[in-house]
Every structure is written in structure tokens, then in C-alpha cells.
Design a protein around this motif. Structure first.
Motif, PDB file in Angstrom:
ATOM      1  N   GLN A 171      -5.437 -12.855 -20.491  1.00  0.00           N
ATOM      2  CA  GLN A 171      -6.285 -14.034 -20.685  1.00  0.00           C
ATOM      3  C   GLN A 171      -7.733 -13.634 -20.915  1.00  0.00           C
ATOM      4  O   GLN A 171      -8.419 -14.193 -21.787  1.00  0.00           O
ATOM      5  CB  GLN A 171      -6.166 -14.954 -19.475  1.00  0.00           C
ATOM      6  CG  GLN A 171      -4.789 -15.575 -19.293  1.00  0.00           C
ATOM      7  CD  GLN A 171      -4.716 -16.437 -18.044  1.00  0.00           C
ATOM      8  OE1 GLN A 171      -5.584 -17.257 -17.777  1.00  0.00           O
ATOM      9  NE2 GLN A 171      -3.658 -16.251 -17.264  1.00  0.00           N
ATOM     10  N   ALA A 172      -8.220 -12.659 -20.137  1.00  0.00           N
ATOM     11  CA  ALA A 172      -9.605 -12.208 -20.298  1.00  0.00           C
ATOM     12  C   ALA A 172      -9.801 -11.533 -21.647  1.00  0.00           C
ATOM     13  O   ALA A 172     -10.831 -11.739 -22.313  1.00  0.00           O
ATOM     14  CB  ALA A 172      -9.971 -11.248 -19.171  1.00  0.00           C
ATOM     15  N   ALA A 173      -8.830 -10.730 -22.074  1.00  0.00           N
ATOM     16  CA  ALA A 173      -8.935 -10.029 -23.355  1.00  0.00           C
ATOM     17  C   ALA A 173      -8.961 -11.018 -24.515  1.00  0.00           C
ATOM     18  O   ALA A 173      -9.768 -10.881 -25.456  1.00  0.00           O
ATOM     19  CB  ALA A 173      -7.773  -9.055 -23.507  1.00  0.00           C
ATOM     20  N   GLU A 174      -8.103 -12.005 -24.458  1.00  0.00           N
ATOM     21  CA  GLU A 174      -8.059 -12.988 -25.547  1.00  0.00           C
ATOM     22  C   GLU A 174      -9.350 -13.796 -25.598  1.00  0.00           C
ATOM     23  O   GLU A 174      -9.833 -14.141 -26.688  1.00  0.00           O
ATOM     24  CB  GLU A 174      -6.841 -13.884 -25.370  1.00  0.00           C
ATOM     25  CG  GLU A 174      -5.528 -13.141 -25.635  1.00  0.00           C
ATOM     26  CD  GLU A 174      -4.297 -13.977 -25.337  1.00  0.00           C
ATOM     27  OE1 GLU A 174      -4.438 -15.037 -24.684  1.00  0.00           O
ATOM     28  OE2 GLU A 174      -3.189 -13.576 -25.767  1.00  0.00           O
TER      29      GLU A 174
ATOM     30  N   GLY B 203     -11.716 -11.960 -27.550  1.00  0.00           N
ATOM     31  CA  GLY B 203     -11.298 -11.706 -28.919  1.00  0.00           C
ATOM     32  C   GLY B 203     -10.700 -10.342 -29.137  1.00  0.00           C
ATOM     33  O   GLY B 203     -10.720  -9.813 -30.256  1.00  0.00           O
ATOM     34  N   LEU B 204     -10.137  -9.750 -28.093  1.00  0.00           N
ATOM     35  CA  LEU B 204      -9.575  -8.401 -28.181  1.00  0.00           C
ATOM     36  C   LEU B 204      -8.063  -8.464 -28.414  1.00  0.00           C
ATOM     37  O   LEU B 204      -7.383  -9.319 -27.843  1.00  0.00           O
ATOM     38  CB  LEU B 204      -9.856  -7.628 -26.890  1.00  0.00           C
ATOM     39  CG  LEU B 204     -11.336  -7.467 -26.522  1.00  0.00           C
ATOM     40  CD1 LEU B 204     -11.467  -6.811 -25.149  1.00  0.00           C
ATOM     41  CD2 LEU B 204     -12.070  -6.649 -27.577  1.00  0.00           C
ATOM     42  N   PRO B 205      -7.525  -7.554 -29.224  1.00  0.00           N
ATOM     43  CA  PRO B 205      -6.077  -7.540 -29.458  1.00  0.00           C
ATOM     44  C   PRO B 205      -5.318  -7.078 -28.217  1.00  0.00           C
ATOM     45  O   PRO B 205      -5.757  -6.158 -27.516  1.00  0.00           O
ATOM     46  CB  PRO B 205      -5.911  -6.545 -30.605  1.00  0.00           C
ATOM     47  CG  PRO B 205      -7.110  -5.650 -30.499  1.00  0.00           C
ATOM     48  CD  PRO B 205      -8.235  -6.509 -29.989  1.00  0.00           C
ATOM     49  N   VAL B 206      -4.191  -7.713 -27.938  1.00  0.00           N
ATOM     50  CA  VAL B 206      -3.408  -7.423 -26.734  1.00  0.00           C
ATOM     51  C   VAL B 206      -2.002  -6.985 -27.127  1.00  0.00           C
ATOM     52  O   VAL B 206      -1.356  -7.590 -27.993  1.00  0.00           O
ATOM     53  CB  VAL B 206      -3.325  -8.656 -25.818  1.00  0.00           C
ATOM     54  CG1 VAL B 206      -2.487  -8.347 -24.570  1.00  0.00           C
ATOM     55  CG2 VAL B 206      -4.723  -9.122 -25.405  1.00  0.00           C
ATOM     56  N   ARG B 207      -1.546  -5.938 -26.471  1.00  0.00           N
ATOM     57  CA  ARG B 207      -0.158  -5.487 -26.608  1.00  0.00           C
ATOM     58  C   ARG B 207       0.484  -5.582 -25.226  1.00  0.00           C
ATOM     59  O   ARG B 207      -0.150  -5.257 -24.222  1.00  0.00           O
ATOM     60  CB  ARG B 207      -0.084  -4.047 -27.133  1.00  0.00           C
ATOM     61  CG  ARG B 207      -0.721  -3.850 -28.496  1.00  0.00           C
ATOM     62  CD  ARG B 207      -0.598  -2.409 -28.965  1.00  0.00           C
ATOM     63  NE  ARG B 207       0.782  -2.027 -29.237  1.00  0.00           N
ATOM     64  CZ  ARG B 207       1.401  -2.201 -30.403  1.00  0.00           C
ATOM     65  NH1 ARG B 207       0.759  -2.769 -31.417  1.00  0.00           N
ATOM     66  NH2 ARG B 207       2.647  -1.815 -30.579  1.00  0.00           N
ATOM     67  N   HIS B 208       1.741  -6.029 -25.187  1.00  0.00           N
ATOM     68  CA  HIS B 208       2.416  -6.106 -23.883  1.00  0.00           C
ATOM     69  C   HIS B 208       3.884  -5.687 -24.005  1.00  0.00           C
ATOM     70  O   HIS B 208       4.791  -6.511 -23.884  1.00  0.00           O
ATOM     71  CB  HIS B 208       2.289  -7.490 -23.246  1.00  0.00           C
ATOM     72  CG  HIS B 208       2.382  -8.639 -24.193  1.00  0.00           C
ATOM     73  ND1 HIS B 208       3.528  -8.955 -24.891  1.00  0.00           N
ATOM     74  CD2 HIS B 208       1.452  -9.536 -24.553  1.00  0.00           C
ATOM     75  CE1 HIS B 208       3.306 -10.020 -25.620  1.00  0.00           C
ATOM     76  NE2 HIS B 208       2.057 -10.394 -25.453  1.00  0.00           N
TER      77      HIS B 208
END
Length: 315
Positions: free
Chosen positions: A50-53, A56-61
Motif C-alpha cells: 500500500q505504501a509503495a503504490e 507510485g513504485l512498482p510492486v512485485r509479490h
């Protein structure tokens, strides 16, 4: 620097914000996949995602990293200078540890080598330690065995709880991560003496044993609240969660441990007594002692148990 950030819970969020605010280029954020949460069991992204989004940072999970060659290749292709890891939740294989130019750095919530492992915050309070802290460590294949880069200590007082210590160490972790990347301190091997391990915790760790001293029970409540939480059992088998208590180590009594010594939730312990100040009934929220007693008086002589009486050989 060109960074990868890897973390999942609230503990890791201040470090992500600190690194971003310091001007580092965070090329990817790794976090555990969204999990079912709440009464409706809808999928909920982790605090780090949530903080990354929001930044505006791309997230991989990815669900797993072990034997996941596709993810290894994607990680290497990011061509990061370093990866910063804080309570991510998955073990990084050696191929990923070696991929960033400066390797992978871990923000660990203890003064290594004390409390390697899964529950350093809770374990330090439970053991009665007088200090805790954060260690920034160069990651290697062993469990929290890598060389240390920076450490900062904080005191543990009689008022310290898992929540307050978590918040303090979380903020320090972000500050130290920024310093390590700026200062590039030389690694120091961990000493061989003083190694302790913080185990994975379960709900059963929160079961209160009234034969213990008031001091020991106070440590357990402060260490294990809010998770996994501490609890006791009434005579009818009802579970009461205990959110906070005041130890009365000098309170003398001859009562059986677990017995209410008055009408104000003062409970006899193996040594001393414990006054319960926050409690929770099944299906209700945590409440202060006064509010609890208005709905459920607990008169002198009431018994609380480690296990339900019918199932306990000791009662």
C-alpha cells in the motif's frame, strides 16, 4: 542509488519512506501477496505494498522464491546497486543475495547476535532484557548470521510494550538504512558468544500461567500484546484476552494462583499479584477494567485458569 526494497508488514514502511525521501531510485518493491482479511475475507495488500503504490513504485509479490528461476531472472534484470530487506517473509536464495552490486542488506530488530530469528521484539521483552535495538546486516545464507554494518540501541523499561518497541525500532531501522548507504561502513563479523534465537510464536505462547510470578506475567503481557495476544480462561471455559496489567510484586497473599483477591481484578500469582487493566470478552472489543466490570463483575474469590478446569489435571 538504484535500490530494490523488500518488506511486508508495518515495521518495514518507515524504511521504505526514508529511502525514498533520501532520493534513492527504488526500481521495485517486493512484498508478500495480498491475503484474505476482515470479516468478508477480501484480499488486502500488505502495508508495504500500500505504501509503495501510494509513492507510485512498482510492486512485485511472488508467492515463492525457492526454485523460482523466472523471478531470479527478473530480480537480476533490475540491475540494482543494493536490495534493502525488512521483515519480508520469504528466504532469499543465494542467487538473489548475489545479484545486486552491493548485495542485500537486512534491517533486523535486535542487537545481533542476540535474538536472531522470527520474533526478536517479543523475545527481548519476554526475556526481561534491558535494551534492544536495530542491526543493519549484510545478508548471507545463514539465519541472521551476516556481518554487521550499523547498530543502534534503545532501552527497554518497565513500561515498554511490543507495540512501543516495534514503533521505535521501525523508525530507527529506516534511519540506519539511509546511513549505511551513505556512509558504507566496513562490515564487522558477529561475535560467536551471546547468540540467542527468537522462535516463531503461536497463540499458545499467550496462555497465562498464574503459578508464575507477577513480574513474569507482566513481561509476557507486554511482550505478546497485541500479537499473538495473552489470555486466561474462566471456570465456564470462556476465554478472556488480557491487553494490559499492572504487576504488584509485593502483594502478599495465601490464595491459590489465579484467584481474584478483590473486586477490582487483582489476581493472585505464584509470587505477588497482577491487576488487570484492559480485557476483552469473546465478540467484544478490548476495554478498560472499569467498563469490563460494569458488564461482568468479578467478585473476590473468582478463579481464572491456565486451562479450562475440566481439562486441567492441575486444578
Amino acid at each position: 542509488m538504484r535500490l530494490i526494497f523488500m518488506g511486508t508488514p508495518d515495521f518495514a514502511v518507515p524504511a521504505l519512506h526514508a529511502l525514498h525521501a533520501a532520493g534513492h531510485e527504488i526500481v521495485a518493491v517486493y512484498s508478500q501477496p495480498p491475503r484474505p482479511a476482515g470479516r468478508g475475507k477480501a484480499l488486502r495488500a500488505s502495508p508495504v505494498q500500500q505504501a509503495a503504490e501510494a509513492l507510485g513504485l512498482p510492486v512485485r509479490h511472488p508467492e515463492k522464491l525457492r526454485k523460482n528461476e523466472e523471478e531470479w531472472a527478473a530480480f537480476a534484470a533490475l540491475e540494482a546497486d543494493a536490495a534493502v530487506v525488512a521483515a519480508y517473509g520469504l528466504i532469499l536464495p543465494q542467487v538473489m543475495l548475489d545479484a545486486p552490486r552491493l548485495g542485500c542488506l537486512n534491517i533486523h530488530a535486535s542487537l545481533l547476535p542476540r535474538w536472531r530469528g522470527a520474533s526478536p521484539i517479543q523475545s527481548s521483552i519476554l526475556a526481561g532484557d534491558t535494551e534492544s535495538g536495530v542491526t543493519i546486516m549484510q545478508m548471507e545464507a545463514g539465519l541472521d548470521t551476516g556481518p554487521m554494518l550499523l547498530r543502534e540501541a534503545v532501552p527497554i523499561t518497565a513500561e515498554t510494550t511490543a507495540t512501543s518497541l516495534h514503533d521505535a525500532l521501525s523508525a530507527i531501522g529506516g534511519q540506519l538504512a539511509v546511513r549505511v548507504l551513505a556512509e558504507r561502513p566496513a562490515p564487522t563479523p558477529q561475535p560467536e558468544e551471546g547468540v540467542t534465537y527468537a522462535p516463531m510464536l503461536t497463540r499458545e505462547d499467550g496462555r497465562l500461567d498464574w503459578s508464575q510470578s507477577a513480574a513474569a506475567l507482566d513481561l509476557r503481557i507486554r511482550a505478546l500484546t497485541p500479537w499473538p495476544g495473552t489470555f486466561t480462561v474462566q471456570a465456564d471455559g470462556t476465554v478472556l484476552k488480557i491487553g494490559a496489567a499492572t504487576p504488584l510484586p509485593d502483594r502478599k497473599h495465601t490464595a491459590t494462583p489465579g484467584t481474584a483477591l478483590d473486586d477490582a481484578l487483582t489476581i493472585a500469582c505464584g509470587d505477588g499479584a497482577l491487576r488487570l487493566t484492559r480485557l476483552q470478552k469473546p465478540g467484544r472489543g478490548m476495554m478498560d477494567a472499569d467498563a469490563f466490570l460494569r458488564g461482568q463483575p468479578m467478585p473476590t474469590g473468582t478463579r481464572l485458569y491456565h486451562t479450562p478446569p475440566a481439562a486441567s489435571d492441575a486444578e
